[in-house]
Scaffold this motif. Structure first.
Motif, PDB file in Angstrom:
ATOM      1  N   GLN A  95     159.241-101.023  64.719  1.00 48.73           N
ATOM      2  CA  GLN A  95     158.362-101.231  63.567  1.00 48.73           C
ATOM      3  C   GLN A  95     158.877-100.527  62.308  1.00 48.73           C
ATOM      4  O   GLN A  95     158.577-100.968  61.197  1.00 48.73           O
ATOM      5  N   SER A  96     159.655 -99.476  62.469  1.00 46.83           N
ATOM      6  CA  SER A  96     160.187 -98.777  61.299  1.00 46.83           C
ATOM      7  C   SER A  96     161.635 -99.184  60.975  1.00 46.83           C
ATOM      8  O   SER A  96     162.209 -98.688  60.009  1.00 46.83           O
ATOM      9  N   TRP A  97     162.200-100.092  61.764  1.00 45.56           N
ATOM     10  CA  TRP A  97     163.555-100.582  61.488  1.00 45.56           C
ATOM     11  C   TRP A  97     163.474-101.614  60.377  1.00 45.56           C
ATOM     12  O   TRP A  97     162.726-102.594  60.463  1.00 45.56           O
ATOM     13  N   LYS A  98     164.248-101.446  59.324  1.00 46.44           N
ATOM     14  CA  LYS A  98     164.156-102.311  58.151  1.00 46.44           C
ATOM     15  C   LYS A  98     164.489-103.773  58.456  1.00 46.44           C
ATOM     16  O   LYS A  98     164.023-104.670  57.765  1.00 46.44           O
ATOM     17  N   ASN A  99     165.266-104.045  59.489  1.00 44.36           N
ATOM     18  CA  ASN A  99     165.656-105.421  59.804  1.00 44.36           C
ATOM     19  C   ASN A  99     164.887-106.013  60.988  1.00 44.36           C
ATOM     20  O   ASN A  99     165.280-107.039  61.536  1.00 44.36           O
ATOM     21  N   PHE A 100     163.804-105.354  61.377  1.00 44.44           N
ATOM     22  CA  PHE A 100     163.045-105.804  62.551  1.00 44.44           C
ATOM     23  C   PHE A 100     162.581-107.252  62.425  1.00 44.44           C
ATOM     24  O   PHE A 100     162.830-108.068  63.309  1.00 44.44           O
ATOM     25  N   GLN A 101     161.920-107.588  61.329  1.00 49.45           N
ATOM     26  CA  GLN A 101     161.382-108.943  61.167  1.00 49.45           C
ATOM     27  C   GLN A 101     162.499-109.979  61.132  1.00 49.45           C
ATOM     28  O   GLN A 101     162.371-111.068  61.690  1.00 49.45           O
ATOM     29  N   SER A 102     163.594-109.648  60.497  1.00 50.03           N
ATOM     30  CA  SER A 102     164.735-110.564  60.439  1.00 50.03           C
ATOM     31  C   SER A 102     165.302-110.819  61.835  1.00 50.03           C
ATOM     32  O   SER A 102     165.600-111.959  62.208  1.00 50.03           O
ATOM     33  N   PHE A 103     165.440-109.742  62.625  1.00 50.56           N
ATOM     34  CA  PHE A 103     165.972-109.898  63.987  1.00 50.56           C
ATOM     35  C   PHE A 103     165.021-110.717  64.850  1.00 50.56           C
ATOM     36  O   PHE A 103     165.456-111.617  65.574  1.00 50.56           O
ATOM     37  N   VAL A 104     163.718-110.426  64.755  1.00 48.85           N
ATOM     38  CA  VAL A 104     162.731-111.199  65.518  1.00 48.85           C
ATOM     39  C   VAL A 104     162.805-112.666  65.111  1.00 48.85           C
ATOM     40  O   VAL A 104     162.736-113.567  65.953  1.00 48.85           O
ATOM     41  N   GLY A 105     162.974-112.942  63.820  1.00 48.82           N
ATOM     42  CA  GLY A 105     163.124-114.318  63.357  1.00 48.82           C
ATOM     43  C   GLY A 105     164.335-114.998  63.970  1.00 48.82           C
ATOM     44  O   GLY A 105     164.272-116.168  64.370  1.00 48.82           O
ATOM     45  N   THR A 106     165.438-114.271  64.071  1.00 45.40           N
ATOM     46  CA  THR A 106     166.664-114.825  64.672  1.00 45.40           C
ATOM     47  C   THR A 106     166.457-115.156  66.137  1.00 45.40           C
ATOM     48  O   THR A 106     166.794-116.259  66.581  1.00 45.40           O
ATOM     49  N   ILE A 107     165.889-114.221  66.909  1.00 46.17           N
ATOM     50  CA  ILE A 107     165.724-114.507  68.341  1.00 46.17           C
ATOM     51  C   ILE A 107     164.655-115.573  68.570  1.00 46.17           C
ATOM     52  O   ILE A 107     164.738-116.329  69.531  1.00 46.17           O
ATOM     53  N   THR A 108     163.675-115.645  67.677  1.00 40.66           N
ATOM     54  CA  THR A 108     162.648-116.684  67.806  1.00 40.66           C
ATOM     55  C   THR A 108     163.232-118.057  67.481  1.00 40.66           C
ATOM     56  O   THR A 108     162.963-119.037  68.174  1.00 40.66           O
ATOM     57  N   GLU A 109     164.026-118.122  66.426  1.00 38.17           N
ATOM     58  CA  GLU A 109     164.607-119.409  66.024  1.00 38.17           C
ATOM     59  C   GLU A 109     165.589-119.953  67.048  1.00 38.17           C
ATOM     60  O   GLU A 109     165.584-121.141  67.353  1.00 38.17           O
ATOM     61  N   PHE A 110     166.435-119.083  67.590  1.00 37.46           N
ATOM     62  CA  PHE A 110     167.515-119.555  68.456  1.00 37.46           C
ATOM     63  C   PHE A 110     167.308-119.232  69.934  1.00 37.46           C
ATOM     64  O   PHE A 110     168.101-119.639  70.771  1.00 37.46           O
ATOM     65  N   GLY A 111     166.256-118.489  70.254  1.00 41.80           N
ATOM     66  CA  GLY A 111     166.039-118.074  71.629  1.00 41.80           C
ATOM     67  C   GLY A 111     165.656-119.232  72.534  1.00 41.80           C
ATOM     68  O   GLY A 111     164.723-119.971  72.245  1.00 41.80           O
ATOM     69  N   SER A 112     166.397-119.392  73.599  1.00 40.03           N
ATOM     70  CA  SER A 112     166.049-120.412  74.607  1.00 40.03           C
ATOM     71  C   SER A 112     165.327-119.761  75.785  1.00 40.03           C
ATOM     72  O   SER A 112     164.544-120.410  76.463  1.00 40.03           O
ATOM     73  N   VAL A 113     165.596-118.484  76.020  1.00 41.32           N
ATOM     74  CA  VAL A 113     164.888-117.698  77.028  1.00 41.32           C
ATOM     75  C   VAL A 113     164.655-116.320  76.429  1.00 41.32           C
ATOM     76  O   VAL A 113     165.595-115.657  76.007  1.00 41.32           O
ATOM     77  N   LEU A 114     163.387-115.917  76.343  1.00 41.00           N
ATOM     78  CA  LEU A 114     163.036-114.606  75.789  1.00 41.00           C
ATOM     79  C   LEU A 114     162.186-113.870  76.809  1.00 41.00           C
ATOM     80  O   LEU A 114     161.019-114.195  77.012  1.00 41.00           O
ATOM     81  N   ILE A 115     162.790-112.902  77.485  1.00 35.33           N
ATOM     82  CA  ILE A 115     162.072-112.120  78.492  1.00 35.33           C
ATOM     83  C   ILE A 115     161.786-110.750  77.909  1.00 35.33           C
ATOM     84  O   ILE A 115     162.698-109.994  77.583  1.00 35.33           O
ATOM     85  N   ALA A 116     160.505-110.450  77.752  1.00 35.34           N
ATOM     86  CA  ALA A 116     160.074-109.124  77.315  1.00 35.34           C
ATOM     87  C   ALA A 116     159.288-108.508  78.460  1.00 35.34           C
ATOM     88  O   ALA A 116     158.507-109.189  79.122  1.00 35.34           O
ATOM     89  N   ASN A 117     159.514-107.237  78.718  1.00 35.35           N
ATOM     90  CA  ASN A 117     158.877-106.551  79.840  1.00 35.35           C
ATOM     91  C   ASN A 117     159.280-107.186  81.176  1.00 35.35           C
ATOM     92  O   ASN A 117     158.472-107.360  82.069  1.00 35.35           O
ATOM     93  N   GLY A 118     160.562-107.536  81.277  1.00 31.80           N
ATOM     94  CA  GLY A 118     161.078-108.043  82.543  1.00 31.80           C
ATOM     95  C   GLY A 118     161.151-106.927  83.570  1.00 31.80           C
ATOM     96  O   GLY A 118     161.084-105.745  83.233  1.00 31.80           O
ATOM     97  N   GLU A 119     161.268-107.300  84.818  1.00 32.47           N
ATOM     98  CA  GLU A 119     161.385-106.335  85.903  1.00 32.47           C
ATOM     99  C   GLU A 119     162.631-106.635  86.713  1.00 32.47           C
ATOM    100  O   GLU A 119     162.863-107.783  87.113  1.00 32.47           O
ATOM    101  N   VAL A 120     163.453-105.608  86.941  1.00 30.56           N
ATOM    102  CA  VAL A 120     164.634-105.779  87.776  1.00 30.56           C
ATOM    103  C   VAL A 120     164.157-106.041  89.204  1.00 30.56           C
ATOM    104  O   VAL A 120     163.421-105.234  89.780  1.00 30.56           O
ATOM    105  N   ILE A 121     164.541-107.185  89.761  1.00 35.80           N
ATOM    106  CA  ILE A 121     164.126-107.532  91.125  1.00 35.80           C
ATOM    107  C   ILE A 121     165.293-107.572  92.103  1.00 35.80           C
ATOM    108  O   ILE A 121     165.069-107.611  93.311  1.00 35.80           O
ATOM    109  N   GLU A 122     166.529-107.535  91.607  1.00 39.71           N
ATOM    110  CA  GLU A 122     167.727-107.449  92.448  1.00 39.71           C
ATOM    111  C   GLU A 122     168.787-106.666  91.711  1.00 39.71           C
ATOM    112  O   GLU A 122     168.918-106.772  90.494  1.00 39.71           O
ATOM    113  N   THR A 123     169.545-105.875  92.422  1.00 36.16           N
ATOM    114  CA  THR A 123     170.650-105.132  91.846  1.00 36.16           C
ATOM    115  C   THR A 123     171.624-104.738  92.953  1.00 36.16           C
ATOM    116  O   THR A 123     171.272-104.804  94.137  1.00 36.16           O
ATOM    117  N   LEU A 124     172.825-104.360  92.572  1.00 39.97           N
ATOM    118  CA  LEU A 124     173.805-103.882  93.556  1.00 39.97           C
ATOM    119  C   LEU A 124     173.716-102.381  93.675  1.00 39.97           C
ATOM    120  O   LEU A 124     173.402-101.687  92.761  1.00 39.97           O
TER     121      LEU A 124
END
Length: 124
Positions: A95-124
């Motif tokens: 919220q205090s990053w000056k480019n936050f809204q711009s970055f959110v706009g980029t991932i919203t415009e071009f995002g095909s998969v947006l996972i927020a609060n994902g959970e690791v379910i497999e790992t090595l």
């Protein structure tokens, strides 16, 4: 530190037309700079286990790369946090990053998969 089951993640997959790739890479570079300033692999800042961004030109046929690529560039932005609180700390700091809204706009415009609060379910 290795990735562990149940750790929380942000994972964004972007599909970007070739003519917009430079603009998107600028936004990703800005994000990476901000991440370096506010996050770390130790406990001195918002604590990450893992952060990376990758890119590839989209293949026409993933089973036969000899068919060439499309006019899309694919990006994958991945963050894994040590503790659940890391996600909230990340969002508050954003919220205090000056480019936050711009970055959110980029991932919203071009995002095909947006996972927020994902959970690791497999790992090595």
């Amino acid at each position: 530190m290795s990735v562990k089951l149940k750790q929380r993640t942000f994972n964004f997959a972007l599909s970007v037309p070739l003519d917009a790739a430079d603009e998107v890479e600028t936004a990703i570079s800005d994000h990476a700079t901000w991440m370096r300033e506010t996050h770390s692999y130790d406990d001195s800042k918002i604590q990450l286990v893992h952060y990376y961004v990758s890119k590839a030109h989209e293949l026409v046929n993933i089973a036969d790369p000899s068919q060439g690529t499309t006019n899309q560039v694919l990006y994958s932005i991945n963050e894994v946090y040590v503790m659940d609180e890391g996600l909230d700390q990340h969002l508050v700091a954003g919220q205090s990053w000056k480019n936050f809204q711009s970055f959110v706009g980029t991932i919203t415009e071009f995002g095909s998969v947006l996972i927020a609060n994902g959970e690791v379910i497999e790992t090595l």
